[in-house]
Design a protein around this motif. Sequence first.
Motif, short mmCIF file in Angstrom:
data_model
loop_
_atom_site.label_atom_id
_atom_site.label_comp_id
_atom_site.label_asym_id
_atom_site.label_seq_id
_atom_site.Cartn_x
_atom_site.Cartn_y
_atom_site.Cartn_z
N ILE A 177 -3.10 1.75 -6.92
CA ILE A 177 -4.53 2.08 -6.83
C ILE A 177 -5.05 2.76 -8.10
CG2 ILE A 177 -6.24 3.44 -5.56
CD1 ILE A 177 -4.50 3.09 -3.09
N TYR A 216 -4.93 8.26 1.80
CA TYR A 216 -3.47 8.31 1.73
C TYR A 216 -2.92 9.72 1.54
CZ TYR A 216 -3.74 3.25 1.47
OH TYR A 216 -3.99 1.94 1.74
N SER A 255 3.81 5.39 -6.38
CA SER A 255 3.28 4.23 -5.65
C SER A 255 1.75 4.22 -5.66
CB SER A 255 3.81 4.24 -4.22
OG SER A 255 3.37 5.41 -3.54
N PHE A 256 1.12 5.40 -5.54
CA PHE A 256 -0.35 5.44 -5.53
C PHE A 256 -0.91 5.07 -6.90
CE2 PHE A 256 -4.49 7.44 -5.84
CZ PHE A 256 -5.06 7.16 -4.62
N GLN A 257 -0.31 5.59 -7.97
CA GLN A 257 -0.80 5.27 -9.31
C GLN A 257 -0.60 3.79 -9.63
OE1 GLN A 257 -2.55 7.10 -11.20
NE2 GLN A 257 -2.24 9.18 -10.41
N TRP A 300 5.56 9.22 -3.79
CA TRP A 300 4.21 8.86 -3.36
C TRP A 300 3.25 8.75 -4.55
CZ3 TRP A 300 -0.23 11.85 -3.91
CH2 TRP A 300 -1.38 11.32 -3.31
N LYS A 301 3.38 9.66 -5.50
CA LYS A 301 2.49 9.63 -6.66
C LYS A 301 2.69 8.34 -7.47
CE LYS A 301 1.47 12.09 -10.96
NZ LYS A 301 1.85 13.23 -11.82
N TYR A 331 -9.67 6.09 -1.59
CA TYR A 331 -8.26 5.78 -1.33
C TYR A 331 -7.39 7.04 -1.36
CZ TYR A 331 -9.12 0.76 -1.55
OH TYR A 331 -9.55 -0.50 -1.29
N LEU A 332 -7.72 7.99 -2.23
CA LEU A 332 -6.96 9.24 -2.27
C LEU A 332 -7.11 10.00 -0.96
CD1 LEU A 332 -5.23 11.23 -3.89
CD2 LEU A 332 -7.35 12.23 -4.77
N GLU A 368 0.85 -1.18 0.00
CA GLU A 368 0.00 0.00 0.00
C GLU A 368 0.89 1.23 0.00
OE1 GLU A 368 -2.36 0.35 3.46
OE2 GLU A 368 -0.74 -0.06 4.87
N PRO A 369 0.41 2.33 -0.58
CA PRO A 369 1.22 3.55 -0.61
C PRO A 369 1.29 4.20 0.77
CG PRO A 369 -0.93 3.96 -1.56
CD PRO A 369 -0.87 2.49 -1.30
N ARG A 425 -11.61 5.15 -5.83
CA ARG A 425 -10.37 5.90 -6.03
C ARG A 425 -10.34 7.17 -5.19
NH1 ARG A 425 -9.73 6.59 -12.32
NH2 ARG A 425 -12.01 6.57 -12.22
#
Length: 518
Positions: free
Chosen positions: A359, A376, A354-356, A351-352, A372-373, A337-338, A369
């Motif tokens: 997720i 995190y 890992s999130f993209q 971070w961007k 989750y945004l 997970e980010p 989405r």
Amino acid sequence: MEQMTDNETNKGDLFKDSNGATLQQSSEPEEEPRRSQRTRKLTERAQELHDTKSKKLQDRFTNTYDKWKVMAKQAKRVINGTPSSDVVQELMSKISCASADVKHSYEELRKCVLPGNEIRRRVDTCDAVSEIILKNASTYLHNKGDHDDQTKDVVWPESGSVFLSSVSNTTSKGSRSLNSASSSSMKSKQSSLSSIRRQEAAAELAATQAALKVLQKIESEQQELENLEEEDRRKMALQEEENVARKKALEEKRRQIERLQTVKKLSAAKARLQVYEQEASSDEEVAELLHNQAVERRRSSGAKRSSYEHTPQAASATALAEAIAESINVSRLPVPEPSVFTGDPLRYKDWKMSFQTLIGRKNIPVNERVYYLRKYVGGSARKAIESYFLLGTDAAYDSAWVILEERFGSSFVIAKAFKDKLASWPKIGPRDSVELRDFSDFLRGCQAAMSQIKSLEVLNTCDENQKLLTKLPDWLVASWNRKVIELEEICNNFPTFSQFVEFITREAKIACSPDKLA
């Protein structure tokens, strides 16, 4: 008869003065003087203020006279020592000013109170001696051309105790003064001696009073100092008590954290044990499934059936077993997970990505989405896009990413974050090898980002390099200066930021070597 009596009475009221004139004597009582003619009597407060003012004026006159007397003695010594013309003229000016100050103090004192005989005598002495000094100084300047007889016409008569301390400096001149004073009587000598003694006694009294005032002031200052020291000791005691209480609170907090760490380890151990038990049961299920498959294969091979009917069933069973085993192996890995982004521009790109990856690129609904945004992000980043969480649409999701990119992902913002962190980096001590290694790691991060962020190329300048040198210990600054001279002699250019990073990295590696740390 009555008329004669009246005439005699009238005649009795007349008398003759010394010149024979007849004057009439009034038998009426004298009238009281007018209010403007009465003698003014001060109140106690006014009398006290008047006495205080007169005392201050007398002290001022005494101080002014003492300064003049010291200057007069100095003038006698200077003139007897064959000084230059400039020195004599300056001395004449000082004597004139000092004499004028004495007269001015005397005039102010006379306006307030009637001076005594001693003060008037001092003023007369000041006038006479000042005139003698100015006259002798003028005579000295007039005879300046004659180097042998410059002081031949200079005469110093005896004047009280003004020149008493300078008698030893006048040998030949003193003989002329004694010759000129030989005509005075013994009575004047005795009065002069008594005057000298009175002056010495008055001077000793004034000195004792001044010393007493100074001692009183010293005692008051010492008392004030003792009070301040006592107050300082009380404050230090209170501060020590606060420090002890703070240390106890810190120790209690550390023990609580240690207990939480122990509970955390215990919970983790329980969770691992539970996972191991689940894995063991899963392994048993897989082994049983594979065993059944082998038994089924043996049965199918022993039976006399066509291979066309049984081959698809065996293949499907094998594929199913492999899929179950792969899913079990995947379930053993921790779920990626980010991290939570709190608004640090230096961590935005990581971070961007890992999130993209985890997720954003999944084929999930937009509501998930957005959820989750929101999960995190935190801090200033959450405040920047918090209003878009209420919408839950694709447009709101894309707009939130646009805001994050503008606020934390632009090259200018990231470059400013790098430079701000370099500017706020604490100074490294001479023996802080670990801090030096951390600084070199961050410099390598700046070097890596410089290829993508052109704003960081300003670190190649000499001014920015000087700012970075303020964070390093003195011995390392000296080593870098020698390195700069060597590189400038080779390529005639100031070293680049990459060369500086390479130098710092090597020095940090040397400082953190095992033999150095030991």
